[in-house]
Design an enzyme around this catalytic site. Structure first.
Site, mmCIF file in Angstrom:
data_model
loop_
_atom_site.group_PDB
_atom_site.id
_atom_site.type_symbol
_atom_site.label_atom_id
_atom_site.label_comp_id
_atom_site.label_asym_id
_atom_site.label_seq_id
_atom_site.Cartn_x
_atom_site.Cartn_y
_atom_site.Cartn_z
ATOM 1 N N ASP A 76 -4.251 -2.152 -4.931
ATOM 2 C CA ASP A 76 -3.962 -2.997 -6.066
ATOM 3 C C ASP A 76 -5.320 -3.380 -6.689
ATOM 4 O O ASP A 76 -6.382 -3.055 -6.155
ATOM 5 C CB ASP A 76 -3.139 -4.220 -5.637
HETATM 6 C C1 GLC Z 1 -1.823 -6.216 -10.784
HETATM 7 C C2 GLC Z 1 -0.561 -6.211 -9.947
HETATM 8 C C3 GLC Z 1 0.011 -4.841 -9.712
HETATM 9 C C4 GLC Z 1 -0.258 -3.962 -10.914
HETATM 10 C C5 GLC Z 1 -1.758 -3.757 -11.008
HETATM 11 C C6 GLC Z 1 -2.159 -2.892 -12.209
HETATM 12 O O1 GLC Z 1 -2.735 -7.119 -10.255
HETATM 13 O O2 GLC Z 1 -0.617 -6.861 -8.677
HETATM 14 O O3 GLC Z 1 1.414 -4.999 -9.450
HETATM 15 O O4 GLC Z 1 0.405 -2.715 -10.766
HETATM 16 O O5 GLC Z 1 -2.470 -4.979 -11.047
HETATM 17 O O6 GLC Z 1 -1.882 -3.551 -13.386
#
Ligand code: GLC
Length: 749
Positions: free
Chosen positions: A291
């Site tokens: 993430d």
């Molecule tokens: C965010 C979220 C995740 C998302 C990622 C990309 O922090 O936790 O669910 O897919 O970043 O945007």
């Protein structure tokens, strides 16, 4: 022609040589066919080019996390990027893909990722709303449409489905999931993966799924986003891991780490989770992406002293693509020189990422998802709009309907529409609305204006108050509108940004000003329906005491207003059922239906007895339980029968029940099957959802609904943490929700 293009043609020629040029053959190609090409490619890649494939950068077009680097185009040309996210439109994606394919030595194409969570340009109800439809085929179809629209704009990878189980509505991201039940969440997650990836990922209208957030992100202490997760191994395996496994088994091509630790080990450095369990036990063959910057976050977690160590821990855990932290690209080469990691760990990661690119057909045609014609024709089509409108109607949950307040009578003369959510296009999108545009959203006011023409009634709209601002200056106008109306619709709830990521709340009441306005309007004693717009269960205990009718509509997306109006006027009969418990008080949280009995359950014959597991200031029961939802008609359950009182390990228990529509409307009913294992080698929940059937029953008619159960359906993690079923006495329950219905006993020999 540049040297790179020659090389690129060489690779393509080499690939065709191996794979044969006939398109049918490509359909049948399995991993082994790609493996040879990947092994050949790896052999000619430099270390820098390999590490470049592990780097995922945001284009900055959309902001979905704390930081981003504006030099991403330069990095692409230097072969330092394997994938880009938040880059939209065919034009922009083509520009970036061309940099990778024609301006780097090997021309390895990029993945283009985006958070396509509940629609792309056509925005569907938020996932929690969708889950209340209990309609697996609609859920799968919605992702099919989302994948078609996203791929028409250049996206070939979505960061979805989110399948984090949660029993805590203080956590804002419950809006993105399928609620509290493991079995149901598993079914819905698998449906989403199939919808995204279709039959063949190399088709131009299918995209790579990314199941998230592995693992147990939905159980943060105090419901505070990103907070510590600490749970027993049994709870982790019994309730939180199965939905991720269901998505892996459904073929999800990638998986995303979670920000949280689990019992002391942050996911992004958890080798047990990503290598021993996910790869070695579950056989996952896709790739692992972190993430947003979660590798770097191993430092504040306190398991890494610096970025280099964070990168080493992550790679060793089995993490393969670094979203946005740039730790891999900046430190892995040095870590390899220092022998902190191995070249094999890097090669294995690169191979899994290249495999995804082959599966998507990107080596055959890097511009496969860059079709300007599709971009013009395949977004926001009338078909997707109609589907979205249908999905809204199926996602609404009728929570209360005293004296058949709803549906609104067709002969109504004047409606007063009041409330801060009545005409808010932006809020209909909910959180994570991808490329959805507020301008395309139909508000409840717009939809009712259309109904006013159809049913020939007048409508007066007054905002009354704002969502959170305490000012009451709009009350007088709202009261005036209500006094001259035959029916009052009160649109209340949350801002779209009061749920979703980084949106935890300690108080999940309706904002006070809204409750005040509701109290004044309800006191007029007119026919009144509250329409709720929210991203999580709310403690609407006070509202529930006095409001004649309450319709939960969540955030319905592009067609929110139309779908809600269809339900309010009875053109569609509400059939949704809650997939997440509504607490009476925030102090009851975590609250869910499948609780343990404890050693001191309340004795129904003596509920006042002090020394029992209960509160002195609130009942144990929720305001609305899991599986609950009303209809405009009524359903009665009778004649529950099972075909045998005992079953051996190879038997199947056949269950049937009669459901009668005794009301005045045709309607759908979601019939639910629960079991209870009365005695186990460990304590067992008082109820577990084991099946459901959504049946349409015309008014005045009845249907016989059947279920099957085998001992295999009753497995759990026993005292030794083995996933088994155990002989003994069981109860089964069939009914309209998790607290009512008919029951029967059976035993497993
Ligand atoms: C965010 C979220 C995740 C998302 C990622 C990309 O922090 O936790 O669910 O897919 O970043 O945007």
């Amino acid at each position: 022609m540049k040297i790179q293009s020659h090389l690129y043609i060489f690779i393509i020629f080499f690939s065709i040589l191996f794979s044969g040029c006939h398109s049918e053959q490509k359909q049948k190609i399995g991993k082994s066919e790609y493996q040879q090409k990947i092994d050949s490619l790896i052999k000619i890649m430099t270390l820098d080019e390999k590490i470049g494939q592990l780097n995922l950068l945001s284009s900055g077009w959309d902001i979905t996390g704390p930081t981003m680097d504006p030099n991403f185009k330069q990095f692409i040309k230097q072969g330092k990027v394997g994938a880009i996210f938040n880059a939209l439109t065919v034009e922009f994606v083509t520009e970036l893909q061309r940099l990778a394919v024609e301006e780097t030595r090997l021309g390895i194409p990029l993945l283009f990722g985006y958070d396509v969570v509940h629609g792309y340009r056509t925005i569907f109800p938020i996932p929690l709303a969708q889950s209340c439809s209990w309609d697996l085929s609609m859920i799968e179809q919605s992702e099919r449409i989302a994948a078609t629209e996203a791929s028409a704009e250049g996206i070939n990878w979505t960061f979805a489905p989110m399948v984090d189980i949660s029993r805590d509505p203080r956590w804002g991201r419950v809006s993105e999931g399928a609620g509290e039940d493991t079995w149901l969440g598993s079914q819905m997650g698998a449906a989403r993966v199939k919808g995204f990836q279709g039959k063949d990922m190399s088709d131009a209208n299918t995209i790579l799924a990314c199941v998230k957030h592995f693992a147990a992100y939905g159980a943060p202490e105090a419901g505070r986003d990103y907070n510590t997760v600490d749970m027993s191994e049994r709870t982790l395996f019994e309730y939180y891991l199965p939905p991720y496994k269901a998505c892996i088994d459904a073929g999800a091509g990638s998986i995303m780490t979670s920000f949280n630790e689990i019992s002391g080990v942050p996911s992004s450095s958890n080798r047990w989770l990503f290598t021993e369990l996910l790869r070695n036990k579950w056989g996952f063959i896709g790739f692992v992406v972190t993430d947003y910057a979660s590798i770097f976050e191993l430092i504040p977690h306190g398991v890494a002293s610096d970025s280099a160590m964070a990168g080493e821990l992550a790679l060793h855990a089995g993490i393969e693509m670094d979203m946005q932290s740039t730790v891999f690209i900046n430190h892995l080469k040095k870590s390899l020189e220092n022998e902190k990691i191995t070249l094999k760990e890097i090669d294995d990661a690169v191979k899994n990422i290249l495999m995804a690119k082959y599966n998507l057909g990107l080596f055959d045609d890097p511009y496969r998802y860059c079709n300007a014609q599709r971009e013009k024709e395949e977004l926001l089509t009338p078909v997707s709009q109609q589907f979205a409108r249908d999905f809204v109607t199926k996602s609404c949950v009728l929570l209360k309907n005293e004296n058949q307040t709803l549906p609104i009578p067709a002969n109504i003369k004047k409606i007063a529409l009041i409330g801060p959510l009545a005409n808010s296009k932006e809020d209909m999108l909910g959180s994570w609305s991808a490329s959805g545009k507020a301008v395309h959203c139909i508000t409840l006011l717009e939809a009712l204006e259309e109904k006013a023409t159809k049913y020939n009634f007048k409508i007066e709209y007054a905002e009354g108050c704002q969502i959170q601002d305490p000012s009451v200056k709009g009350f007088a106008r709202a009261m005036h509108a209500a006094k001259s109306a035959d029916f009052v619709i009160l649109a209340l709830g949350e801002h779209r940004n009061m749920s979703g990521e980084a949106a935890s709340r300690t108080n999940i009441n309706l904002p006070e000003v809204q409750q005040e306005l509701a109290n004044k309007l309800i006191a007029l004693d007119k026919p009144l329906a509250v329409v709720l717009f929210n991203g999580r269960p709310l403690t609407i205990t006070e509202l529930n005491k006095t409001a004649p009718a309450i319709l939960e509509t969540w955030f319905g997306g592009t067609q929110a207003g139309n779908g809600i109006a269809d339900v309010l006027f009875g053109e569609v009969i509400p059939s949704g059922k809650l997939t997440m418990t509504f607490p009476r008080e925030v102090g009851q949280i975590p609250i869910h239906y499948n609780v343990k009995n404890t050693g001191r359950p309340i004795d129904p014959k003596n509920p006042e007895y002090k020394y029992r597991s209960k509160y002195i200031d609130c009942p144990n029961e929720p305001l609305y339980p899991f599986g609950y939802g009303l209809s405009y008609t009524q359903f009665e359950y009778s004649n529950l029968t099972i075909d045998k009182p005992e079953l051996s390990k190879s038997d199947t228990l056949h269950i049937s029940i009669e459901v009668s529509n005794t009301g005045n409307y045709d309607g759908f009913e979601i019939v639910q099957l629960y079991t209870r294992d009365l005695v186990g080698s460990v304590t067992r929940p008082i109820k577990e959802l084991k099946g459901f059937k959504k049946v349409f029953i015309p008014k005045g008619q009845k249907d016989t609904v059947t279920f099957k159960l085998t001992p295999r359906d009753l497995k759990f993690y026993n005292l030794k943490m083995k996933y088994v079923w155990e002989p003994g006495e069981f109860l089964l329950f069939v009914g309209p929700n998790s607290i009512s219905g008919l029951s029967a006993e059976f035993r497993i020999l």
